[in-house]
Design an enzyme around this catalytic site. Sequence first.
Site, PDB file in Angstrom:
ATOM      1  N   CYS A 131      -5.169 -13.603   5.257  1.00 44.46           N
ATOM      2  CA  CYS A 131      -5.605 -13.288   6.521  1.00 44.46           C
ATOM      3  C   CYS A 131      -5.958 -14.761   7.457  1.00 44.46           C
ATOM      4  O   CYS A 131      -5.539 -14.971   8.535  1.00 44.46           O
ATOM      5  CB  CYS A 131      -6.936 -12.660   6.585  1.00 44.46           C
ATOM      6  N   ARG A 236     -17.329 -18.939   3.670  1.00 45.39           N
ATOM      7  CA  ARG A 236     -17.749 -17.691   3.985  1.00 45.39           C
ATOM      8  C   ARG A 236     -19.083 -17.626   5.035  1.00 45.39           C
ATOM      9  O   ARG A 236     -20.132 -18.260   4.578  1.00 45.39           O
ATOM     10  CB  ARG A 236     -18.080 -16.741   2.793  1.00 45.39           C
ATOM     11  N   HIS A 243     -12.290 -13.859  11.479  1.00 44.54           N
ATOM     12  CA  HIS A 243     -12.373 -15.300  11.002  1.00 44.54           C
ATOM     13  C   HIS A 243     -12.333 -16.195  12.321  1.00 44.54           C
ATOM     14  O   HIS A 243     -11.258 -16.188  13.143  1.00 44.54           O
ATOM     15  CB  HIS A 243     -11.300 -15.445  10.001  1.00 44.54           C
TER      16      HIS A 243
HETATM   17  N1  LIG Z   1     -10.272  -7.667   4.047  1.00 42.06           N
HETATM   18  C1  LIG Z   1      -9.194  -8.559   4.460  1.00 42.06           C
HETATM   19  O1  LIG Z   1      -9.488  -9.307   5.195  1.00 42.06           O
HETATM   20  C2  LIG Z   1      -7.832  -8.700   3.762  1.00 42.06           C
HETATM   21  C3  LIG Z   1      -6.852  -9.352   4.477  1.00 42.06           C
HETATM   22  C4  LIG Z   1      -5.779  -9.531   3.799  1.00 42.06           C
HETATM   23  C5  LIG Z   1      -5.719  -8.998   2.617  1.00 42.06           C
HETATM   24  N2  LIG Z   1      -6.490  -8.551   1.796  1.00 42.06           N
HETATM   25  C6  LIG Z   1      -6.355  -8.052   0.491  1.00 42.06           C
HETATM   26  O2  LIG Z   1      -6.379  -6.459   0.423  1.00 42.06           O
HETATM   27  C7  LIG Z   1      -6.834  -6.195  -0.769  1.00 42.06           C
HETATM   28  C8  LIG Z   1      -7.851  -5.214  -0.572  1.00 42.06           C
HETATM   29  O3  LIG Z   1      -8.918  -5.600   0.413  1.00 42.06           O
HETATM   30  P1  LIG Z   1     -10.275  -4.639   0.873  1.00 42.06           P
HETATM   31  O4  LIG Z   1     -10.396  -5.719   1.740  1.00 42.06           O
HETATM   32  O5  LIG Z   1      -9.520  -3.493   1.683  1.00 42.06           O
HETATM   33  O6  LIG Z   1     -10.855  -4.190  -0.281  1.00 42.06           O
HETATM   34  P2  LIG Z   1     -11.899  -3.068  -0.435  1.00 42.06           P
HETATM   35  O7  LIG Z   1     -12.552  -2.958   0.814  1.00 42.06           O
HETATM   36  O8  LIG Z   1     -12.764  -3.293  -1.680  1.00 42.06           O
HETATM   37  O9  LIG Z   1     -10.810  -1.888  -0.911  1.00 42.06           O
HETATM   38  C9  LIG Z   1     -10.039  -2.033  -2.058  1.00 42.06           C
HETATM   39  C10 LIG Z   1      -9.153  -0.596  -2.104  1.00 42.06           C
HETATM   40  O10 LIG Z   1      -8.514  -0.457  -3.235  1.00 42.06           O
HETATM   41  C11 LIG Z   1      -8.795   0.753  -4.053  1.00 42.06           C
HETATM   42  N3  LIG Z   1      -8.534   0.313  -5.634  1.00 42.06           N
HETATM   43  C12 LIG Z   1      -9.279  -0.443  -6.329  1.00 42.06           C
HETATM   44  N4  LIG Z   1      -9.083  -0.192  -7.593  1.00 42.06           N
HETATM   45  C13 LIG Z   1      -7.845   0.571  -7.522  1.00 42.06           C
HETATM   46  C14 LIG Z   1      -7.267   1.163  -8.585  1.00 42.06           C
HETATM   47  N5  LIG Z   1      -7.343   0.730  -9.833  1.00 42.06           N
HETATM   48  N6  LIG Z   1      -6.431   2.040  -8.257  1.00 42.06           N
HETATM   49  C15 LIG Z   1      -6.081   2.274  -6.895  1.00 42.06           C
HETATM   50  N7  LIG Z   1      -6.880   1.830  -5.894  1.00 42.06           N
HETATM   51  C16 LIG Z   1      -7.798   0.980  -6.387  1.00 42.06           C
HETATM   52  C17 LIG Z   1      -9.935   1.163  -3.488  1.00 42.06           C
HETATM   53  O11 LIG Z   1     -10.307   2.533  -3.942  1.00 42.06           O
HETATM   54  P3  LIG Z   1     -11.509   3.047  -4.143  1.00 42.06           P
HETATM   55  O12 LIG Z   1     -12.229   3.241  -3.036  1.00 42.06           O
HETATM   56  O13 LIG Z   1     -10.965   4.379  -4.980  1.00 42.06           O
HETATM   57  O14 LIG Z   1     -12.250   2.267  -4.924  1.00 42.06           O
HETATM   58  C18 LIG Z   1      -9.896   0.717  -1.972  1.00 42.06           C
HETATM   59  O15 LIG Z   1      -9.186   1.707  -1.390  1.00 42.06           O
HETATM   60  C19 LIG Z   1      -7.091  -7.374  -1.532  1.00 42.06           C
HETATM   61  O16 LIG Z   1      -6.185  -7.797  -2.273  1.00 42.06           O
HETATM   62  C20 LIG Z   1      -7.403  -8.245  -0.586  1.00 42.06           C
HETATM   63  O17 LIG Z   1      -7.088  -9.701  -0.949  1.00 42.06           O
HETATM   64  C21 LIG Z   1      -7.801  -8.322   2.365  1.00 42.06           C
END
Ligand SMILES: NC(=O)c1ccc[n+]([C@@H]2O[C@H](COP(=O)([O-])OP(=O)(O)OC[C@H]3O[C@@H](n4cnc5c(N)ncnc54)[C@H](OP(=O)(O)O)[C@@H]3O)[C@@H](O)[C@H]2O)c1
Length: 337
Positions: A131, A236, A243
């Site tokens: 991001c 953070r 951001h």
């Molecule tokens: N947030 C940002 O600004 C951002 C920006 C760019 C990239 N990212 C990347 O995107 C990814 C997710 O970020 P997020 O912010 O959305 O995190 P999050 O809010 O913690 O959500 C994680 C998601 O992944 C699912 N998940 C976790 N373990 C799993 C498994 N074993 N099998 C299937 N699904 C699973 C979770 O499902 P459950 O609800 O079932 O646990 C949830 O839907 C990370 O790699 C992060 O680095 C984030």
Amino acid sequence: MGYRVAVVGATGAVGQEMLKTLEERAFPADDVIALASERSAGQSVSFGENNELKVQDLAKFDFKGIDIVMSSPGAAVSAQHSPRAAQAGAVVIDNTSQFRMDPDVPLVVPEVNPDALAGYSRRNIVANPNCSTIQMVLALKPLHDLAEIKRVVVATYQSVSGGGKEAMDELFNQTRGIYVNDPMTKEVFTKQIAFNVIPHIDSFMEDGATKEEWKMMVETKKILDPAIKVSATCVRVPVFIGHAEAVNLEFETPISAADARAALRDQPGISVIDHRADEGYVTPAECAGEDLVYVSRIREDPTVDYGLSLWVVSDNLRKGAALNAVQIAELLTEEYL
Ligand SMILES: NC(=O)c1ccc[n+]([C@@H]2O[C@H](COP(=O)([O-])OP(=O)(O)OC[C@H]3O[C@@H](n4cnc5c(N)ncnc54)[C@H](OP(=O)(O)O)[C@@H]3O)[C@@H](O)[C@H]2O)c1
């Protein structure tokens, strides 16, 4: 003909925004499937005003017949399931850090390096950059075209939503807890995040940088130009969404603040809000829910030859994640699929 699209991590901060963005931009999908862990299987997630999708268990899902997968379940889960989806014939747009530096996987910001997308067919995977990288390279692109950037020194002010939904809950609970005198609980962040700032995002590397700082350096080189040097400090801050980045640039050739402002104004995806007055700049609170990257505080830096400083702000869940991924999907469908 519409596409069959699977959103992996559909219950997460990025996945939810992904569903919202697909719907808002009327992405040509005949079918949208929500996938997450077995913990959420059977729950419903919203898709647009009137639709609900039943969440299915990623581990049990067969990707045969799926055209596009938008994946954000964390790097370890993507490592296992994105190649599985790609082998089944889908093109995966992966939001995690897992494939970004793989030479056979393009790392794409559509307004910056759209031509790189042609390489998607090597692994059937495209990576969405970090991001903080996305919003920075979008602001750097027109300036690099104008006067060739030699060196970037950037300090980030990153919101907690960059750490996912549990990180957002931790900021909320700690803030509330301080007002009602509850004991402090810390699970996601290494230190208190409410009323504090933490110069530590992702793990520490051998040279003392954090992995988040390393990502900004190597991803900028891969997307924009391997010759650009980047020194980042990633911090953070207790902000829910958006951001901000204080960016200092050193160029090969002269560039004035006025020329930089004009070039940034012409760059798709950027909005320049730069008045030397109260409220003449953008802050994270104003950019939440918005698609653009906002550039403010553009000024010459007389302490180096050909220097400029700027302030860059964007919604990390939109352009920093979901919107960029949906724009990649749009480019894929328009040019390649
Ligand atoms: N947030 C940002 O600004 C951002 C920006 C760019 C990239 N990212 C990347 O995107 C990814 C997710 O970020 P997020 O912010 O959305 O995190 P999050 O809010 O913690 O959500 C994680 C998601 O992944 C699912 N998940 C976790 N373990 C799993 C498994 N074993 N099998 C299937 N699904 C699973 C979770 O499902 P459950 O609800 O079932 O646990 C949830 O839907 C990370 O790699 C992060 O680095 C984030």
